[in-house]
Design an enzyme around this catalytic site. Sequence first.
Site, PDB file in Angstrom:
ATOM      1  N   LYS A  87       2.594   2.367   1.870  1.00  0.00           N
ATOM      2  CA  LYS A  87       1.769   1.977   0.722  1.00  0.00           C
ATOM      3  C   LYS A  87       1.910   3.046  -0.363  1.00  0.00           C
ATOM      4  CE  LYS A  87      -2.877   0.014   0.241  1.00  0.00           C
ATOM      5  NZ  LYS A  87      -4.199   0.018   0.876  1.00  0.00           N
TER       6      LYS A  87
HETATM    7  C1  E4P Z   1      -6.348  -2.106  -0.671  1.00  0.00           C
HETATM    8  O1  E4P Z   1      -5.414  -2.164   0.091  1.00  0.00           O
HETATM    9  C2  E4P Z   1      -7.458  -1.179  -0.565  1.00  0.00           C
HETATM   10  O2  E4P Z   1      -7.384  -0.545   0.697  1.00  0.00           O
HETATM   11  C3  E4P Z   1      -8.808  -1.806  -0.614  1.00  0.00           C
HETATM   12  O3  E4P Z   1      -8.743  -3.219  -0.553  1.00  0.00           O
HETATM   13  C4  E4P Z   1      -9.691  -1.264  -1.676  1.00  0.00           C
HETATM   14  O4  E4P Z   1     -10.947  -1.895  -1.583  1.00  0.00           O
HETATM   15  P1  E4P Z   1     -12.263  -1.297  -2.246  1.00  0.00           P
HETATM   16  O5  E4P Z   1     -12.187  -1.532  -3.716  1.00  0.00           O
HETATM   17  O6  E4P Z   1     -13.376  -2.089  -1.619  1.00  0.00           O
HETATM   18  O7  E4P Z   1     -12.305   0.156  -1.903  1.00  0.00           O
END
Ligand code: E4P
Length: 218
Positions: A87
Amino acid sequence: MKFFIDTASIDSIKEAKDFGILDGVTTNPSLMAKEGITGDENVKAHYAKICDIVDGDVSAEVISTDFEGIIKEGKALAQIAPNIVVKVPMIKDGVKAIRWFTDNGIRTNCTLVFSAGQAILAAKAGATYLSPFIGRVDDTNWDGISLIAEIAEVYAIQGYDTEILAASIRNSRHIVQSAKAGADIVTCPLSAIMGLLKHPLTDIGLAKFLADHKKANS
Ligand code: E4P
């Protein structure tokens, strides 16, 4: 549409798998910290544990923000298990790194995406997955779901292979809206997935069926 779970919690991952709907996992540094996982070796060991449980893809996020650092970290993460996806944040060196990973057979998830322009760049670089953050867009009084729809339209017109992984899902309704808007995958907390079960008429209907059965059979 596939269901990924957005957590580093082993218990939640096991529960989602046991429920029978788990297609993959996404994590991020905040989620790892929430589980108290610190230090490079512990982080890698935790990813290995997750990959043992999950058959689908597991996104492991880099911390570096420079090209060399992202490549070094990504290569190490990709070696943990075949279902690891690296990622990478939507920054200049991140896009360059996604191109490098693509050319070298390492799959990627481009994260922190908030516009269709960013989505086009990630697709051009060959990202496997694209993570637009619905909930965080909503938090700024814009419409996260219309972002998913715009990206889905652009990707369909251009024939990009990158899969749209709707992220930052805050509730069950976001899951339904993402499906309508053309997301390939949603990644969400287990609570949002379990919320899909809920409807008062289901509960009322089941209670009546059971009561009628009991009356008829007593
Ligand atoms: C995406 O892959 C992130 O890990 C995640 O969905 C972020 O979510 P949040 O805005 O609830 O922290």
